[in-house]
Design a protein around this motif. Structure first.
Motif: not given
Length: 113
Positions: A84-107
């Motif tokens: 809900c908060f990322t506006r992502s589909r289940w299929s996208d969340v299901n295949k998400l891996v930690w390497e795809e999470i980025r932190i830039i300027n604490e965001v």
């Protein structure tokens, strides 16, 4: 190609049928360009027209209510709220891996294709 179009329309929803059929039309056209076919058969067949769809969504109040609601499977609740908060589909969340999470300027960002 007409038979394939009719088959798609009996098996999946209209807009999905349109997407699949256009992929096939493109492949047939590409075969013509590469001289695998003598004629561009894709030009003979009209594409499936898409239809406007009504998209349903949750209101802010409904999401707040869900946050307060008990759930037997906490991971299911957390995944749904993440969607809900990322506006992502289940299929996208299901295949998400930690390497795809980025932190830039604490965001935090999700970076995937």
């Amino acid at each position: 190609m007409e038979e394939f179009k009719a088959y798609l329309l009996t098996k999946v929803k209209n807009n999905i049928s349109s997407q699949y059929f256009n992929i096939m039309k493109h492949a047939v056209h590409e075969a013509f360009i590469r001289k695998l076919l003598r004629e561009d058969l894709a030009k003979r067949v009209k594409s499936i027209k898409t239809v406007d769809t009504k998209r349903e969504f949750l209101t802010k109040g409904e999401i707040e209510s869900l946050i307060q609601t008990e759930c037997w499977y906490d991971v299911l609740k957390q995944t749904f709220l993440f969607s809900c908060f990322t506006r992502s589909r289940w299929s996208d969340v299901n295949k998400l891996v930690w390497e795809e999470i980025r932190i830039i300027n604490e965001v935090h960002y999700i970076a995937f294709t």
